[in-house]
Design a protein around this motif. Sequence first.
Motif, PDB file in Angstrom:
ATOM      1  N   GLN A 189       0.834  -1.197   0.000  1.00 54.06           N
ATOM      2  CA  GLN A 189       0.000   0.000   0.000  1.00 54.06           C
ATOM      3  C   GLN A 189       0.875   1.255   0.000  1.00 54.06           C
ATOM      4  O   GLN A 189       0.511   2.269  -0.601  1.00 54.06           O
ATOM      5  CB  GLN A 189      -0.930  -0.003   1.203  1.00 54.06           C
ATOM      6  CG  GLN A 189      -1.933   1.127   1.151  1.00 54.06           C
ATOM      7  CD  GLN A 189      -3.025   0.998   2.197  1.00 54.06           C
ATOM      8  OE1 GLN A 189      -3.048   0.061   2.973  1.00 54.06           O
ATOM      9  NE2 GLN A 189      -3.929   1.952   2.211  1.00 54.06           N
ATOM     10  N   HIS A 220      -5.240  -3.161  -5.826  1.00 49.43           N
ATOM     11  CA  HIS A 220      -6.045  -4.341  -6.144  1.00 49.43           C
ATOM     12  C   HIS A 220      -6.329  -4.570  -7.624  1.00 49.43           C
ATOM     13  O   HIS A 220      -6.866  -5.615  -7.981  1.00 49.43           O
ATOM     14  CB  HIS A 220      -7.366  -4.270  -5.378  1.00 49.43           C
ATOM     15  CG  HIS A 220      -7.164  -4.306  -3.896  1.00 49.43           C
ATOM     16  ND1 HIS A 220      -6.779  -5.436  -3.216  1.00 49.43           N
ATOM     17  CD2 HIS A 220      -7.256  -3.325  -2.963  1.00 49.43           C
ATOM     18  CE1 HIS A 220      -6.655  -5.173  -1.928  1.00 49.43           C
ATOM     19  NE2 HIS A 220      -6.942  -3.883  -1.748  1.00 49.43           N
ATOM     20  N   TYR A 225      -6.512   2.428  -3.200  1.00 47.22           N
ATOM     21  CA  TYR A 225      -7.128   1.103  -3.080  1.00 47.22           C
ATOM     22  C   TYR A 225      -7.152   0.395  -4.434  1.00 47.22           C
ATOM     23  O   TYR A 225      -6.782  -0.774  -4.551  1.00 47.22           O
ATOM     24  CB  TYR A 225      -8.548   1.223  -2.518  1.00 47.22           C
ATOM     25  CG  TYR A 225      -9.274  -0.104  -2.497  1.00 47.22           C
ATOM     26  CD1 TYR A 225      -9.073  -0.997  -1.464  1.00 47.22           C
ATOM     27  CD2 TYR A 225     -10.133  -0.454  -3.536  1.00 47.22           C
ATOM     28  CE1 TYR A 225      -9.720  -2.226  -1.447  1.00 47.22           C
ATOM     29  CE2 TYR A 225     -10.780  -1.675  -3.532  1.00 47.22           C
ATOM     30  CZ  TYR A 225     -10.577  -2.557  -2.491  1.00 47.22           C
ATOM     31  OH  TYR A 225     -11.213  -3.775  -2.498  1.00 47.22           O
ATOM     32  N   PRO A 239      -7.712   8.342  -1.789  1.00 50.85           N
ATOM     33  CA  PRO A 239      -7.855   7.060  -1.085  1.00 50.85           C
ATOM     34  C   PRO A 239      -8.444   5.953  -1.965  1.00 50.85           C
ATOM     35  O   PRO A 239      -7.964   4.816  -1.935  1.00 50.85           O
ATOM     36  CB  PRO A 239      -8.792   7.405   0.080  1.00 50.85           C
ATOM     37  CG  PRO A 239      -8.563   8.864   0.317  1.00 50.85           C
ATOM     38  CD  PRO A 239      -8.314   9.449  -1.049  1.00 50.85           C
ATOM     39  N   ALA A 240      -9.443   6.278  -2.760  1.00 47.52           N
ATOM     40  CA  ALA A 240     -10.017   5.279  -3.668  1.00 47.52           C
ATOM     41  C   ALA A 240      -8.993   4.872  -4.722  1.00 47.52           C
ATOM     42  O   ALA A 240      -8.889   3.687  -5.083  1.00 47.52           O
ATOM     43  CB  ALA A 240     -11.278   5.826  -4.335  1.00 47.52           C
TER      44      ALA A 240
END
Length: 135
Positions: free
Chosen positions: A39, A109, A105, A101-102
């Motif tokens: 991350q 992924h 993420y 933040p999105a």
Amino acid sequence: MKAVWETWAVAIYCFFFVAPFLHVVYDALEKWIPADKSQANAIAQVTIDSLVVETFLGLTFIVMVGFLEGETWEEDIVPTIKSDYLTLVVWLMVTNMVMGPAQVYLFVHFPLKWRVLIADGKGLLWNFIACFIVE
């Protein structure tokens, strides 16, 4: 008729400059800082994208779209840079804080081939803001 050409100028800029540029940049970032490894790497990629890539794209937006619209360097583009670039960068940073933040993420992924598509989605919002600020 002017509004139609302005729309085409933004579309041409995005299709022929921004999309290929983002593919190259995201590929280089992935080789340098693989986002799927951690991350922290994804945060680093999004930070570089927000602070370096997007500020550069803000400047190229003003210059390239201005030229595509038939504006001149000294009479139109330079005054636009002086009056609107800082405001544009501030709003890009606000957009990045909201979407960051999105984006982190999704970078962790989703594979690299989807990251440009994700960035293009954010780019739609970015272009709306840019067109609103740079009149």
